[in-house]
Design a protein around this motif. Structure first.
Motif, mmCIF file in Angstrom:
data_model
loop_
_atom_site.group_PDB
_atom_site.id
_atom_site.type_symbol
_atom_site.label_atom_id
_atom_site.label_comp_id
_atom_site.label_asym_id
_atom_site.label_seq_id
_atom_site.Cartn_x
_atom_site.Cartn_y
_atom_site.Cartn_z
ATOM 1 N N GLY A 187 84.667 -44.124 29.400
ATOM 2 C CA GLY A 187 84.991 -42.701 29.296
ATOM 3 C C GLY A 187 83.970 -41.828 30.001
ATOM 4 N N LEU A 188 82.702 -42.206 29.936
ATOM 5 C CA LEU A 188 81.647 -41.461 30.608
ATOM 6 C C LEU A 188 81.839 -41.505 32.120
ATOM 7 C CD1 LEU A 188 78.905 -39.945 30.331
ATOM 8 C CD2 LEU A 188 77.837 -42.171 30.669
ATOM 9 N N VAL B 160 85.655 -28.850 30.511
ATOM 10 C CA VAL B 160 86.184 -30.004 29.766
ATOM 11 C C VAL B 160 85.493 -31.289 30.203
ATOM 12 C CG1 VAL B 160 88.255 -31.403 29.422
ATOM 13 C CG2 VAL B 160 88.390 -28.933 29.247
ATOM 14 N N ALA B 161 85.265 -31.456 31.509
ATOM 15 C CA ALA B 161 84.604 -32.670 31.995
ATOM 16 C C ALA B 161 83.179 -32.772 31.464
ATOM 17 C CB ALA B 161 84.611 -32.690 33.522
ATOM 18 N N MET C 105 83.256 -33.743 27.824
ATOM 19 C CA MET C 105 83.573 -35.167 27.680
ATOM 20 C C MET C 105 82.375 -36.041 28.050
ATOM 21 S SD MET C 105 86.402 -35.390 26.275
ATOM 22 C CE MET C 105 86.439 -37.150 26.319
ATOM 23 N N ILE C 106 81.588 -35.616 29.026
ATOM 24 C CA ILE C 106 80.377 -36.363 29.369
ATOM 25 C C ILE C 106 79.422 -36.394 28.186
ATOM 26 C CG2 ILE C 106 78.278 -36.266 30.785
ATOM 27 C CD1 ILE C 106 80.075 -35.325 33.108
ATOM 28 N N ALA D 5 84.803 -39.338 33.049
ATOM 29 C CA ALA D 5 84.456 -37.919 32.960
ATOM 30 C C ALA D 5 83.558 -37.497 34.118
ATOM 31 C CB ALA D 5 83.766 -37.629 31.629
ATOM 32 N N SER E 290 83.145 -46.135 25.445
ATOM 33 C CA SER E 290 82.438 -44.876 25.702
ATOM 34 C C SER E 290 81.849 -44.860 27.104
ATOM 35 C CB SER E 290 81.332 -44.669 24.686
ATOM 36 O OG SER E 290 81.878 -44.591 23.394
ATOM 37 N N THR F 215 86.600 -32.310 40.382
ATOM 38 C CA THR F 215 86.884 -30.907 40.110
ATOM 39 C C THR F 215 85.948 -30.001 40.904
ATOM 40 O OG1 THR F 215 87.636 -31.482 37.898
ATOM 41 C CG2 THR F 215 87.121 -29.181 38.288
ATOM 42 N N CYS G 2 81.017 -38.598 25.299
ATOM 43 C CA CYS G 2 81.012 -40.032 25.613
ATOM 44 C C CYS G 2 79.594 -40.594 25.651
ATOM 45 C CB CYS G 2 81.721 -40.286 26.942
ATOM 46 S SG CYS G 2 83.495 -40.071 26.844
ATOM 47 N N GLY H 45 85.791 -37.144 37.059
ATOM 48 C CA GLY H 45 86.569 -35.915 36.934
ATOM 49 C C GLY H 45 85.750 -34.689 37.268
ATOM 50 N N ALA H 46 84.490 -34.666 36.842
ATOM 51 C CA ALA H 46 83.622 -33.529 37.149
ATOM 52 C C ALA H 46 83.346 -33.438 38.646
ATOM 53 C CB ALA H 46 82.310 -33.644 36.373
#
Length: 95
Positions: free
Chosen positions: A67-68, A37-38, A41-42, A71, A64, A78, A45, A74-75
């Motif tokens: 958001g990038l 998901v990350a 999203m990268i 993301a 954007s 994770t 975005c 988040g990556a």
């Protein structure tokens, strides 16, 4: 102390606890989905940021870009959580 003067090696037997392999599989699967998901999203975005910048829409480009970065964070978190969980399970098994 034992008779020979050496301290006996006494500790818990974590191999007797069932479910550690199942826990490792569940956590690995959840973190894999999180990484997928990350990365999606990268890509989304980054494409939106490029299109927004090309068309002069500074609000879209700004959101954007935010958001990038979220993301990417988040990556990274994770991936770090996967490595940390595997390390904790290995340490727990060797205690």
């Amino acid at each position: 102390m034992t008779i020979s003067g050496l301290t006996p090696l006494v500790g818990p037997d974590f191999g007797a606890v069932g479910g550690s392999s199942q826990l490792r599989a569940i956590v690995g699967a959840l973190l894999t989905y999180g990484l997928i998901v990350a990365v999606l999203m990268i890509v989304i975005c980054a494409a939106t940021w490029a299109i927004g910048s090309a068309h002069g829409s500074w609000q879209t480009a700004s959101k954007s870009k935010t958001g990038l970065f979220v993301a990417l964070g988040g990556a990274v978190l994770t991936g770090a959580a996967l490595a940390w969980t595997n390390w904790l399970l290995d340490v727990g098994a060797s205690l």
